[in-house]
Write an enzyme that holds these catalytic residues in place. Structure first.
Site, short mmCIF file in Angstrom:
data_model
loop_
_atom_site.label_atom_id
_atom_site.label_comp_id
_atom_site.label_asym_id
_atom_site.label_seq_id
_atom_site.Cartn_x
_atom_site.Cartn_y
_atom_site.Cartn_z
N THR A 45 -4.56 9.53 -5.66
CA THR A 45 -4.09 10.56 -6.59
C THR A 45 -4.50 11.97 -6.16
OG1 THR A 45 -5.88 9.92 -8.10
CG2 THR A 45 -3.70 9.16 -8.66
N ASP A 95 0.38 3.38 0.84
CA ASP A 95 0.73 4.67 1.42
C ASP A 95 0.24 4.89 2.84
OD1 ASP A 95 -2.06 5.30 1.06
OD2 ASP A 95 -1.60 5.80 -1.03
N HIS A 133 -1.17 -5.09 -0.81
CA HIS A 133 0.12 -4.89 -1.50
C HIS A 133 1.22 -4.41 -0.54
CE1 HIS A 133 -1.89 -4.52 -5.73
NE2 HIS A 133 -1.95 -5.73 -5.24
N CYS A 140 14.72 -7.65 6.23
CA CYS A 140 16.07 -7.92 5.75
C CYS A 140 16.01 -9.04 4.72
CB CYS A 140 16.95 -8.31 6.93
SG CYS A 140 18.59 -8.88 6.42
N CYS A 197 22.57 -8.11 10.67
CA CYS A 197 23.48 -8.84 9.79
C CYS A 197 24.03 -7.98 8.65
CB CYS A 197 22.79 -10.08 9.22
SG CYS A 197 21.68 -9.74 7.86
N SER A 252 -10.12 2.20 -8.25
CA SER A 252 -9.35 1.08 -8.80
C SER A 252 -9.90 0.73 -10.17
CB SER A 252 -9.42 -0.15 -7.90
OG SER A 252 -8.77 -1.25 -8.53
ZN ZN Z 1 19.55 -9.19 8.52
#
Ligand code: ZN
Length: 267
Positions: A43, A120, A135, A143, A171, A209
């Site tokens: 922050t 970040d 995280h 994808c 794809c 935290s």
């Molecule tokens: Zn793909």
């Protein structure tokens, strides 16, 4: 009579936060210290805690609707529109004094590594080399159709440009940044390593935290159960405060540099 012209300088060092002395002592005695960081560490870099009510980027929206995997799969455009301001801020954010203090502690051999809830990448930008991002992060995207992974670099523009979607070059599927959304499994390997760190550390420094989100919330308990000391630096009280050796309810960007300055070069 008070002479206003003799007032304190604008950036005063301030009084020593209660508990800092003990924190320095514990940290100096530790051989295998680790840190656990959350949104509060970023922050001061201008990144809002988007999950925190009242201060969050998405405070007026249900985070489960906004940041969930289902939301991404069913409404990717809406999802990315909402994520865009956050992604843009992340991409331009710079590490602050708290990140630099942790990097300095690692460099001085006083900190084994950082487990972070933040996506970040600011710990690495500050110079920390051993970072577990439980995280996820924005450096890569996956994808959702073929599961191929790509560095986000070439896709950052479609990610932050309104009305466009980042597409898989193989794809054509949607690319999802490698941040862990609500409803998504955390990466098993990272969680396993985080637990190993926690069970073998002799001190855990919790910074920025509020320990409200598992499994990060459980890590300090596991550390203490395995005999580690615990230092908490956080604005708000946490569920772990009663079990910690030192609790400093103050600004991480003010406290961590003082801690690092006293511990890093003491040896
Ligand atoms: Zn793909």
């Amino acid at each position: 009579p008070c002479n206003r012209s003799m007032a304190e300088p604008a950036v005063a060092p301030g009084p020593e936060p209660p508990g800092l002395g003990l924190a320095v002592q514990l940290m100096s005695q530790a051989h295998r210290a680790i840190a656990l960081t959350g949104a509060g560490v970023s922050t001061p870099s201008g990144l809002p805690d988007f999950r925190s009510p009242g201060t969050g980027l998405w405070e007026h929206q249900d985070p489960m609707q906004v940041a969930s995997l289902l939301a991404f799969r069913h409404h990717p455009q809406a999802f990315l529109e909402r994520m865009r301001p956050f992604a843009e801020r992340i991409l331009t954010a710079q590490p602050n004094a708290a990140h630099r203090a942790l990097a300095r502690l690692e460099e001085a051999g006083r900190l084994q590594g950082v487990i972070t809830q933040n996506v970040d990448g600011l710990h690495q930008k500050a110079g920390s080399s051993r970072v577990l991002e439980i995280h996820g992060h924005l450096r890569q995207a996956t994808c959702v159709a073929c599961y191929r992974e790509f560095p986000t670099g070439p896709f950052l523009e479609p990610l932050v440009l309104p009305g466009s979607l980042p597409r898989c070059p193989v794809c054509g599927g949607l690319l999802k940044p490698n941040i862990i959304l609500m409803g998504e499994q955390l990466p098993h390997d990272l969680i396993r390593r985080a637990r190993q760190w926690v069970e073998s550390c002799d001190l855990i420094l919790v910074a920025g935290s509020s320990l409200e989100i598992t499994p990060a919330a459980e890590l300090p308990y596991q550390a203490v159960e395995h005999g580690a000391r615990c230092i908490i630096v956080n604005h708000q009280a946490t569920s772990m405060d009663a079990r910690a050796d030192v609790v400093i309810h103050d600004d991480v960007a003010a406290v961590l540099p003082r801690l690092a300055a006293e511990v890093a070069y003491e040896r």
